[in-house]
Design an enzyme around this catalytic site. Structure first.
Site, PDB file in Angstrom:
ATOM      1  N   LYS A  48       0.853  -1.201   0.000  1.00  0.00           N
ATOM      2  CA  LYS A  48       0.000   0.000   0.000  1.00  0.00           C
ATOM      3  C   LYS A  48       0.887   1.250   0.000  1.00  0.00           C
ATOM      4  CE  LYS A  48      -3.595  -2.552   2.453  1.00  0.00           C
ATOM      5  NZ  LYS A  48      -4.321  -2.827   3.685  1.00  0.00           N
ATOM      6  N   GLN A  92      -4.567  -1.477  10.063  1.00  0.00           N
ATOM      7  CA  GLN A  92      -4.340  -2.777   9.403  1.00  0.00           C
ATOM      8  C   GLN A  92      -4.803  -3.910  10.316  1.00  0.00           C
ATOM      9  OE1 GLN A  92      -3.322  -3.192   6.233  1.00  0.00           O
ATOM     10  NE2 GLN A  92      -3.444  -5.409   6.398  1.00  0.00           N
ATOM     11  N   ASP A 115     -10.816   2.665   4.351  1.00  0.00           N
ATOM     12  CA  ASP A 115     -11.081   1.224   4.241  1.00  0.00           C
ATOM     13  C   ASP A 115     -12.579   0.934   4.128  1.00  0.00           C
ATOM     14  OD1 ASP A 115      -9.027  -0.675   4.181  1.00  0.00           O
ATOM     15  OD2 ASP A 115      -8.540  -0.366   6.294  1.00  0.00           O
TER      16      ASP A 115
HETATM   17  N1  GUN Z   1      -6.333  -6.916   6.452  1.00  0.00           N
HETATM   18  C1  GUN Z   1      -6.565  -7.654   5.335  1.00  0.00           C
HETATM   19  N2  GUN Z   1      -7.137  -6.901   4.371  1.00  0.00           N
HETATM   20  C2  GUN Z   1      -7.261  -5.655   4.892  1.00  0.00           C
HETATM   21  C3  GUN Z   1      -7.767  -4.435   4.370  1.00  0.00           C
HETATM   22  O1  GUN Z   1      -8.230  -4.332   3.221  1.00  0.00           O
HETATM   23  N3  GUN Z   1      -7.691  -3.373   5.205  1.00  0.00           N
HETATM   24  C4  GUN Z   1      -7.210  -3.471   6.478  1.00  0.00           C
HETATM   25  N4  GUN Z   1      -7.207  -2.369   7.223  1.00  0.00           N
HETATM   26  N5  GUN Z   1      -6.736  -4.588   6.991  1.00  0.00           N
HETATM   27  C5  GUN Z   1      -6.754  -5.671   6.194  1.00  0.00           C
END
Ligand code: GUN
Length: 293
Positions: A48, A92, A115
């Site tokens: 990311k 996350q 998100d």
């Molecule tokens: N853990 C696995 N996929 C994601 C996601 O798309 N966002 C977040 N914040 N955590 C994750």
């Protein structure tokens, strides 16, 4: 048979977002809260960060010890909510067991919830009202549109009912007039459901719940999974045998995972533009949507 590669759409989107970024006075900023030493999370966050930096988004990673308290993380989120240079906050997941995840997600300002995990955004998504759509579901919708795959009246089978992937995928499909079935660990007649589906979206979080020999040549397979298996990176269905024919499928890697990261970039620009009232987001969103046509 179409391989639904993310790359052509990502390249087009990136080119547009780089231009958009140059037109802004200031860089959007993503703040990521990375708690503990979860190996996969560190890899996802790295991807990311790279994607954001490639298009001129600033990224601050807050590495937080897995011994940190709930109170410590709540204070950090409150601070970022009030920090005008922070455009988006990403917590996350998963978190170490002692955290109250829902409380933390609910504390994030819905306007910075890139998100789409805040209850307000989830509720708005249910009603197809302006919301931050969770990135995997948004990425799948954009990818299908790019490849001219229309869900109207199709039987979509979503495997998995997680709050962050399975349910949002089902909602997105419903908004596109699909007939949606959600299968999960307590579903009884899975092989029959698999046979009847036009489109299978696998987000089980497990390898091999369904396999390539169960699907047929008229079906579209959207594989959200990422697993390490016999030295390969593969999806929930495993490595596709070269001779297996389906109507269309997403590759792993290079399919849904890549679209998830790209859709996060979309949400960060959306957050920035709405917060700063910079440009007209409706016009920008329309231009980005047009890239999929
Ligand atoms: N853990 C696995 N996929 C994601 C996601 O798309 N966002 C977040 N914040 N955590 C994750």
């Amino acid at each position: 048979m179409i391989c639904l590669r993310a790359k052509p759409l990502i390249e087009k989107t990136q080119e547009y977002l780089v231009k958009l970024r140059r037109s802004l006075n200031q860089a959007p900023r993503l703040d990521v809260l990375l708690i503990g030493n979860h190996e996969a999370s560190a890899i996802y966050v790295g991807r990311k960060k790279q994607a954001a930096q490639d298009i001129g988004i600033d990224v601050v990673i807050h590495h937080i010890s897995d011994h940190a308290s709930q109170d410590h993380v709540e204070k950090l989120i409150s601070m970022l909510n009030n920090e005008s240079n922070c455009s988006g906050i990403l917590l996350q997941l998963p978190l170490p067991a002692h955290f109250n995840v829902m409380k933390l997600l609910t504390l994030i300002d819905p306007a910075k919830d890139v998100d789409g995990f805040h209850p307000l955004n989830k509720g708005n998504h249910l009603d197809n009202f302006a919301a931050f759509v969770p990135c995997t579901a948004l990425g799948v919708s954009r990818l299908l549109k790019f490849y001219n795959i229309n869900l109207q009246s199709k039987n979509v089978l979503v495997l998995g009912r997680s709050a962050i992937v399975g349910k949002p995928l089902a909602i997105e499909s419903l908004h596109q007039n699909a007939t949606v079935t959600i299968a999960h660990s307590a579903t009884k007649n899975l092989p029959d459901l698999v046979k009847q589906a036009d489109i299978i979206m696998s987000a089980t979080g497990h390898f091999g719940v369904i396999q390539w020999d169960q699907v047929h040549e008229h079906q579209i397979i959207i594989d959200v999974g990422i697993h390490r298996h016999n030295g390969d990176i593969v999806g929930d269905l495993g490595k596709k045998p070269a001779e297996k024919i389906v109507a269309a499928y997403t590759p792993v890697p290079g399919g849904v995972g890549a679209m998830t990261v790209n859709s996060l970039m979309y949400n960060i620009f959306k957050a920035y533009c709405l917060q700063k009232q910079s440009g007209c987001w409706a016009d920008i969103a329309q231009s980005i949507d047009a890239l999929t046509l």
